[in-house]
Design a protein around this motif. Sequence first.
Motif, mmCIF file in Angstrom:
data_model
loop_
_atom_site.group_PDB
_atom_site.id
_atom_site.type_symbol
_atom_site.label_atom_id
_atom_site.label_comp_id
_atom_site.label_asym_id
_atom_site.label_seq_id
_atom_site.Cartn_x
_atom_site.Cartn_y
_atom_site.Cartn_z
ATOM 1 N N LYS A 1 57.424 20.494 70.595
ATOM 2 C CA LYS A 1 56.556 19.570 69.866
ATOM 3 C C LYS A 1 57.014 19.404 68.420
ATOM 4 O O LYS A 1 57.612 20.312 67.829
ATOM 5 C CB LYS A 1 55.103 20.061 69.874
ATOM 6 N N LEU A 2 56.699 18.219 67.865
ATOM 7 C CA LEU A 2 56.935 17.903 66.455
ATOM 8 C C LEU A 2 55.615 17.496 65.816
ATOM 9 O O LEU A 2 54.719 16.982 66.495
ATOM 10 C CB LEU A 2 57.921 16.740 66.311
ATOM 11 N N LYS A 3 55.507 17.694 64.497
ATOM 12 C CA LYS A 3 54.348 17.212 63.751
ATOM 13 C C LYS A 3 54.834 16.454 62.533
ATOM 14 O O LYS A 3 55.667 16.949 61.778
ATOM 15 C CB LYS A 3 53.453 18.378 63.323
ATOM 16 N N VAL A 4 54.329 15.229 62.355
ATOM 17 C CA VAL A 4 54.775 14.359 61.269
ATOM 18 C C VAL A 4 54.270 14.879 59.926
ATOM 19 O O VAL A 4 53.068 15.070 59.733
ATOM 20 C CB VAL A 4 54.292 12.909 61.493
ATOM 21 N N LYS A 5 55.208 15.101 58.999
ATOM 22 C CA LYS A 5 54.879 15.593 57.661
ATOM 23 C C LYS A 5 55.031 14.524 56.577
ATOM 24 O O LYS A 5 54.333 14.543 55.564
ATOM 25 C CB LYS A 5 55.781 16.782 57.310
ATOM 26 N N GLU A 6 55.966 13.585 56.803
ATOM 27 C CA GLU A 6 56.223 12.574 55.770
ATOM 28 C C GLU A 6 56.773 11.314 56.424
ATOM 29 O O GLU A 6 57.595 11.375 57.343
ATOM 30 C CB GLU A 6 57.237 13.109 54.757
ATOM 31 N N LEU A 7 56.299 10.142 55.964
ATOM 32 C CA LEU A 7 56.782 8.859 56.447
ATOM 33 C C LEU A 7 57.782 8.300 55.442
ATOM 34 O O LEU A 7 57.473 8.180 54.255
ATOM 35 C CB LEU A 7 55.611 7.893 56.629
#
Length: 297
Positions: free
Chosen positions: A253-259
Amino acid sequence: MKFSLINRIFVGLLVWFLGSISVSAQDGAIISADKKAMTLRIGEFKWIEPAKPAEDKMQSFIETIKAKVAEAVTTSGRFEVLDDTITKNVTGYAQSEIFMRNVPVDKYPQFITDLMNDNLLVGEITKCKFTKRTTGAKGYLCMLALKLSVANAYDKMNIISSRMFVSSLKGKQLIVRNTAGAALDDALQSITDKLIDYFSHNFSVYGTLVSYDGSKAILSCGTPQGVVEGDEFQVLQVTMMDGGKIEKEHVGKLKVKELLPDGTSVCSMTENKDEIIQRFQTSSQKNWLQCRLILNK
């Protein structure tokens, strides 16, 4: 606004969006290996309501409904919107060997990921009842019931989601309009927020892993697809078997930290970091990592 005008806008945007790697199809259309997921094709809208207006008015009303739906889809941020007729010939060419030979190895996984997750939207107008008032406030009222179904564009029998939308009048006060077209606009406006919410929260975004540095990874999708900070993605190992069959296996799994401004995302690898990195390092044209947004319903 007529849907034909939206077609021209979308075609213009599609051409503008092309990257440096592009190929012209036999019908003169152009597609790119750099296109972003996800694509929603606007297909046929049928008039099911038994009470039909004159043919010219019926077609005009269908175009109005399609245009409003396309607008809501775009506002949701989940999809690029195309008319299905624009992409029919292009799709066949994109799946051909001659096109695949022109797609660089590093672009292939994202292109196939996008191709696998193109969707087709069709509609059924099950009720579009116009009531004409000749006393008091003279004019038209409209009650609309619209069924939308989304299928995989390459397996139209595979319905991903289907929902009915019924117009409502704020405060239950009937709004009388001078024309039937204006009354239909009111009915559509009453379901706009529901449409946007539906497309925003019921469809996953797909992307690929671009690179990694330590415990952080760069994901190919982001703001253009409606991704927000905190979103989680399931990492899948995609394997293309002989005969074109696709198999998928959960990796992590990945978790979005910055766009990022370029439309990608910085993510932390929250599950099986080492396995994700190992699989990424051994990716090929027949074996790569696909990332799927985990929907929170």
